[in-house]
Design an enzyme around this catalytic site. Structure first.
Site, short mmCIF file in Angstrom:
data_model
loop_
_atom_site.label_atom_id
_atom_site.label_comp_id
_atom_site.label_asym_id
_atom_site.label_seq_id
_atom_site.Cartn_x
_atom_site.Cartn_y
_atom_site.Cartn_z
N SER A 1 0.84 -1.20 0.00
CA SER A 1 0.00 0.00 0.00
C SER A 1 0.87 1.25 0.00
CB SER A 1 -0.89 0.01 1.24
OG SER A 1 -1.59 1.24 1.38
N TYR B 1 -3.08 -0.76 10.10
CA TYR B 1 -2.89 -0.94 8.66
C TYR B 1 -1.52 -0.42 8.21
CZ TYR B 1 -4.11 -1.04 3.70
OH TYR B 1 -4.14 -1.30 2.35
#
Length: 269
Positions: free
Chosen positions: A159, A172
């Site tokens: 990501s 995350y």
């Protein structure tokens, strides 16, 4: 005076740079927006695809789509965080297609919440889903590739958040940052000795069932994103297929341990 020598680039090399036809790929998270797109793209490039996720019904729909377009696909409903469950995926690849040449890891999970209210259990679940399960999948496929002795390619979806923090993302961001470094370390273990190239794709926000609400061009959320996106828009799953094919192909034979910017320029601003 030195003799002029021809440039050492063959037509055969250039013609087959992105050729992955006939190879076998396991794609995790194949019922998600990006995992599904990668599975279809590989199949359309002539790859024999083993698609896996937890939802058997959605996997069947993906298989029907791929086969309807002339591709080859088998599916296995499995949990990537469970070694016994994921072993069934590898066994299917060996039984149906003779082994595995490519691994694309596209599963993941997030539950944004401020650290003051987020439970340790929720934080741990995010870390297990986005980091520990990636380790398990990569380790098990690497063991199979090493035993087969033919090398391979691993493409892991990380990501843009792996290198930039965000409110509510302590789980995350931490998992994706660790994933990037873990993949770099895996490359040190696997590439020279076993011929297994390991890289990440690091996308910005892309359209999915979970993010569709962000794509309203009149919303403040969308406008705020565009302030940091030189590309001028949010992503679509198809925007990342070029990297997914590249990193699985002979064109990536010298690429390993990389975290490839697919952020639309977000890291540049």
């Amino acid at each position: 005076m030195s003799e002029n020598k021809p440039v050492n680039v063959s037509r055969d090399t250039v013609d087959h740079l992105f050729d992955i036809e006939g190879r076998v790929a396991i794609v995790t998270g194949a019922t998600g927006a990006l995992g599904g797109a990668i599975a279809v793209a590989y199949a359309l490039k002539g790859v024999k695809v083993v698609a896996t996720a937890r939802n058997a019904q959605k996997l069947d729909a993906l298989r029907v789509q791929i086969e309807g377009e002339g591709g080859v696909c088998t599916t296995v409903a499995a949990d990537p965080s469970d070694t016994d469950s994921f072993a069934q995926v590898i066994e299917a690849a060996k039984r149906e297609f003779g082994g595995v040449d490519i691994l694309a890891v596209a599963h993941g999970y997030n539950k944004p919440e401020n650290i003051l209210t987020q439970s340790v259990e929720d934080w741990s679940y995010i870390m297990d889903a986005d980091l520990k399960s990636v380790y398990i999948v990569c380790k098990m496929v690497a063991e199979e590739m090493a035993q087969a002795g033919k090398g391979g390619k691993m493409v892991v979806v990380s990501s843009a958040r792996s290198k930039m923090g965000m409110a509510g993302y302590t789980g995350y961001c931490a998992s994706k940052g660790a994933c990037d470094l873990m993949i770099q370390s895996m490359a040190c273990d696997l590439s020279a000795q076993y011929g297994i190239n390991v890289n990440t794709i690091n996308p910005t926000v892309f359209r999915s069932d979970l993010t569709e609400w962000m794509f309203d061009p009149d919303s403040a959320v969308y406008q705020n994103f565009l302030k940091r996106l030189p590309i001028g828009r949010l992503g679509e799953p198809s925007d990342f297929l070029g990297l997914a094919v590249l990193l699985a192909s002979p064109a990536a034979d010298f690429l390993t341990g990389g975290n490839y910017d697919a952020t639309g320029g977000y890291w540049a601003c």
